[in-house]
Design an enzyme around this catalytic site. Sequence first.
Site, PDB file in Angstrom:
ATOM      1  N   GLU A 166      33.316   8.258   5.662  1.00  0.00           N
ATOM      2  CA  GLU A 166      34.589   8.462   6.339  1.00  0.00           C
ATOM      3  C   GLU A 166      34.843   9.964   6.376  1.00  0.00           C
ATOM      4  O   GLU A 166      34.540  10.677   5.425  1.00  0.00           O
ATOM      5  CB  GLU A 166      35.721   7.749   5.602  1.00  0.00           C
ATOM      6  CG  GLU A 166      35.576   6.257   5.725  1.00  0.00           C
ATOM      7  CD  GLU A 166      36.781   5.495   5.197  1.00  0.00           C
ATOM      8  OE1 GLU A 166      37.868   6.089   5.098  1.00  0.00           O
ATOM      9  OE2 GLU A 166      36.609   4.319   4.870  1.00  0.00           O
TER      10      GLU A 166
ATOM     11  N   LYS B  26      33.124  -1.323  -5.041  1.00  0.00           N
ATOM     12  CA  LYS B  26      32.762  -2.659  -4.552  1.00  0.00           C
ATOM     13  C   LYS B  26      31.237  -2.861  -4.599  1.00  0.00           C
ATOM     14  O   LYS B  26      30.747  -3.897  -5.045  1.00  0.00           O
ATOM     15  CB  LYS B  26      33.286  -2.769  -3.113  1.00  0.00           C
ATOM     16  CG  LYS B  26      32.859  -3.951  -2.326  1.00  0.00           C
ATOM     17  CD  LYS B  26      33.672  -4.045  -1.049  1.00  0.00           C
ATOM     18  CE  LYS B  26      33.049  -3.359   0.133  1.00  0.00           C
ATOM     19  NZ  LYS B  26      32.105  -4.066   0.914  1.00  0.00           N
TER      20      LYS B  26
ATOM     21  N   CYS C 296      34.086   1.711  -0.899  1.00  0.00           N
ATOM     22  CA  CYS C 296      32.681   1.292  -0.982  1.00  0.00           C
ATOM     23  C   CYS C 296      32.063   1.367  -2.375  1.00  0.00           C
ATOM     24  O   CYS C 296      31.439   0.400  -2.821  1.00  0.00           O
ATOM     25  CB  CYS C 296      31.848   2.146  -0.034  1.00  0.00           C
ATOM     26  SG  CYS C 296      32.503   2.117   1.621  1.00  0.00           S
TER      27      CYS C 296
ATOM     28  N   ASN D 266      24.486   3.837  -2.489  1.00  0.00           N
ATOM     29  CA  ASN D 266      25.870   4.086  -2.915  1.00  0.00           C
ATOM     30  C   ASN D 266      25.974   4.196  -4.434  1.00  0.00           C
ATOM     31  O   ASN D 266      26.710   5.039  -4.961  1.00  0.00           O
ATOM     32  CB  ASN D 266      26.802   2.988  -2.400  1.00  0.00           C
ATOM     33  CG  ASN D 266      27.314   3.312  -1.006  1.00  0.00           C
ATOM     34  OD1 ASN D 266      26.995   4.371  -0.460  1.00  0.00           O
ATOM     35  ND2 ASN D 266      28.111   2.431  -0.430  1.00  0.00           N
TER      36      ASN D 266
HETATM   37  C1  UGA Z   1      30.187   6.412   1.035  1.00  0.00           C
HETATM   38  C2  UGA Z   1      28.755   6.898   1.252  1.00  0.00           C
HETATM   39  O1  UGA Z   1      28.691   8.324   1.082  1.00  0.00           O
HETATM   40  C3  UGA Z   1      28.249   6.524   2.647  1.00  0.00           C
HETATM   41  O2  UGA Z   1      26.889   6.909   2.794  1.00  0.00           O
HETATM   42  C4  UGA Z   1      28.381   5.001   2.821  1.00  0.00           C
HETATM   43  O3  UGA Z   1      28.003   4.602   4.128  1.00  0.00           O
HETATM   44  C5  UGA Z   1      29.837   4.597   2.607  1.00  0.00           C
HETATM   45  O4  UGA Z   1      30.249   5.000   1.269  1.00  0.00           O
HETATM   46  C6  UGA Z   1      29.940   3.094   2.756  1.00  0.00           C
HETATM   47  O5  UGA Z   1      29.308   2.372   1.995  1.00  0.00           O
HETATM   48  O6  UGA Z   1      30.585   2.653   3.718  1.00  0.00           O
HETATM   49  P1  UGA Z   1      32.612   7.300   1.732  1.00  0.00           P
HETATM   50  O7  UGA Z   1      33.114   6.326   0.727  1.00  0.00           O
HETATM   51  O8  UGA Z   1      33.212   7.342   3.084  1.00  0.00           O
HETATM   52  O9  UGA Z   1      31.028   7.099   1.957  1.00  0.00           O
HETATM   53  O10 UGA Z   1      32.814   8.759   1.131  1.00  0.00           O
HETATM   54  P2  UGA Z   1      31.977   9.826   0.278  1.00  0.00           P
HETATM   55  O11 UGA Z   1      31.893  11.090   1.048  1.00  0.00           O
HETATM   56  O12 UGA Z   1      30.715   9.264  -0.203  1.00  0.00           O
HETATM   57  O13 UGA Z   1      32.961  10.073  -0.951  1.00  0.00           O
HETATM   58  C7  UGA Z   1      33.278   9.042  -1.869  1.00  0.00           C
HETATM   59  C8  UGA Z   1      34.147   9.566  -2.972  1.00  0.00           C
HETATM   60  O14 UGA Z   1      33.414  10.452  -3.828  1.00  0.00           O
HETATM   61  C9  UGA Z   1      35.369  10.362  -2.520  1.00  0.00           C
HETATM   62  O15 UGA Z   1      36.485   9.952  -3.292  1.00  0.00           O
HETATM   63  C10 UGA Z   1      35.014  11.798  -2.825  1.00  0.00           C
HETATM   64  O16 UGA Z   1      36.144  12.597  -3.078  1.00  0.00           O
HETATM   65  C11 UGA Z   1      34.157  11.635  -4.063  1.00  0.00           C
HETATM   66  N1  UGA Z   1      33.195  12.736  -4.282  1.00  0.00           N
HETATM   67  C12 UGA Z   1      32.210  12.975  -3.376  1.00  0.00           C
HETATM   68  C13 UGA Z   1      33.276  13.491  -5.454  1.00  0.00           C
HETATM   69  O17 UGA Z   1      34.158  13.272  -6.300  1.00  0.00           O
HETATM   70  N2  UGA Z   1      32.352  14.486  -5.664  1.00  0.00           N
HETATM   71  C14 UGA Z   1      31.361  14.747  -4.770  1.00  0.00           C
HETATM   72  O18 UGA Z   1      30.545  15.671  -5.044  1.00  0.00           O
HETATM   73  C15 UGA Z   1      31.294  13.985  -3.606  1.00  0.00           C
END
Ligand code: UGA
Length: 452
Positions: free
Chosen positions: A163, A287, A284, A232
């Site tokens: 997202e 879950k 995601c 994930n």
């Molecule tokens: C995640 C995956 O990155 C996608 O590849 C996948 O398609 C998606 O889930 C899904 O299964 O639909 P998303 O949840 O949109 O995507 O977001 P991310 O960018 O992965 O971030 C997830 C969480 O991790 C956020 O709360 C973000 O703030 C946190 N995060 C991310 C950190 O705390 N540190 C980081 O270095 C990166």
Amino acid sequence: MTIGVIGCGYVGIVTSVGLAHIGHTVVGVEAWPERLAALQNDQLPLYEPGLNDLFEGVRATGRLRFTHSIPEAMRECEVLFVCVGTPPRENGEPDLSQVEGVLREMGAGYPESAYRIIVNKSTVPVGSADYVRTWMEEELDSRPGDLDIPEFDVVSNPEFLREGSALQDTFYPDRIVIGSTSDRAFERMRRLYEPLLQRRFDPLPNLRPAPDPPQWIQTDPRSAELIKYAANAFLAMKISFINEMAGISERIGADIGQVAQGIGADHRIGKAFLQSGVGWGGSCFRKDIQALSHLAWEHNCETRLLEATLAVNERQRAKVVQWLQSELKLLKGKTLAVLGVAFKPETDDCRDAPALVVVDRLLDLGARVRAFDPQARFDTPSRSTFRRLPTALEALKGADAAVVMTEWSEIASLTPEAAKGVMRGDLILDARNCLDADTWRQHGFRVVAFGR
Ligand code: UGA
């Protein structure tokens, strides 16, 4: 090709718009009348950077239309993507009732003697391709008359969209994973994705073409389904790992930003997903980790890394509240500005947002909360102490402390000069490590941040 997309939630809409942009004709199917009416009237029911313009563009070409009718999509489309929700049940197992519901309707509306490919894009448990085949066959078998079961294939094609960067991930993915047992399905899916593999589509503004075209990964359905969960889980584990290192850094006086840079420079580790802070949220990671643990449990496999990944993430949320308590002592009656509510920047999504968990706890402890988020879709509970303010500075008015929960650019670029004029207290809890702590300290603020 003419492609059906069943379910116009986040993944369904992005998939439909993306496929239409690369030249396909897309029929989006949505059962919820309000959402369908909005889409038919060219209104997007979600926020995603760049998507609105692209949506308007493809609607103008006439290659993307919406209907409520699954049979209509079955008649017109050779390939049908299933993009409905798979929310978790209490035991962590995904609830497949929406997938089953649409599959049965697809079976009932299957055109006689046509070949169709059913593509699972929803994140489904390993083994779901078999369920999908069974549901479809049961429906086809129960049609009146003595009709033969037409030939169809089931494909698992997991999505890896983030997202907030969904268009970048749609047009420049690292890989396209196709799980099937049929050469015919592999050939059709490759044709469908050829414009992405060959980079034959009109480039979009604000996207950075990836250096290499996507890897084409052809595999069996189970491996494809597991790839999604494992990806994930690994990303969430990487974040929990850096957060565990942040905890050690705090104790020994190291700087987690430098540690992350130092380990991320090793290409075997990679620098992505090493941003320490309050941890991951969103619909995601939790879950999928729970679903994977459940699958492992059913097969008597231990999943210690998965459990630790979840536990570390919970602890980060609790730590924000503990820090506030140790700095401000009693929270009763204190005014706290919560800056950022969405689970990450550039999205309006608040599912499993760390900010909402923290806010709930703060309200329980008697604090007054003034929240700001530029896009988040969240309902403020009836508790009058939780207010949503239109700007970060408004939220900071009279606050004893500010808690940065999402690193939106409008929050990361706040200046201590501006905050000083409106805040009552001097405490900044930067739960995303996005502020320049030294500058804020030079202006007399106390700054608390993870791993520094
Ligand atoms: C995640 C995956 O990155 C996608 O590849 C996948 O398609 C998606 O889930 C899904 O299964 O639909 P998303 O949840 O949109 O995507 O977001 P991310 O960018 O992965 O971030 C997830 C969480 O991790 C956020 O709360 C973000 O703030 C946190 N995060 C991310 C950190 O705390 N540190 C980081 O270095 C990166």
